[in-house]
Motif scaffolding. Sequence first.
Motif: not given
Length: 223
Positions: A12, A16, A48, A51-52, A54-57, A156
Amino acid sequence: MTNMTTHSATLREQIEEMIAVGQFKPGQHLDETELATRFGVSRTPIREALIQLSSMGLVVIRPRRGAIVAELGPQQLVEMFEVMSELESTCGRLAARRMTPEEQQALLAAHQACQAAMEAQEPDTYYYQNEIFHEAIYAGSHNQFLIEQTRALYRRLRPYRRLQLRVRNRLANSYNEHEGVVQAILAGDGELAARLLREHVMIQGQRFSDLMASPPQLRQDAA
């Protein structure tokens, strides 16, 4: 923490970072198989990690269509920079009251590192030192909930904050704005620190708008 969870967290962070530096651009499709091949892993930790994100936007996962890098429209960016400016303003106000001498020294060290990057005209190095500078202010607020919320929104906005540093003269202007913030915090002037940080972050949003309004070739050069 399991090995799988640790592995996914590492992936991630790597993805990122690639989004933040523009290797993966807004709207770009993130293919799980290609990412698994790139990082030499199976698709499970990649899924996974997405998905992480995605939860952070930072990523949008669409049913049956996979993941894409999140796209922020101009209005949404303006709104997010407005909130960011208020969060950082509050961090600055509290930091001016609560920073320990050791934390003040860490802030000064980060400020000096920004100066070195500015003088060398290295926007990427400045970007990373700038993150350390702002993080020192967040930590100095000694309000854990505020720190978590500010960090989340900072993440973000990372790709956009990095890009705006390529605007003409932005490095020198950013450093000069930092200088005022540092002096206000060291003087214990919370209201001045808050005002200067609010203006500093809102200027970043305006610079990004300037960049988006510039000719396509200039934007491409900046990226």
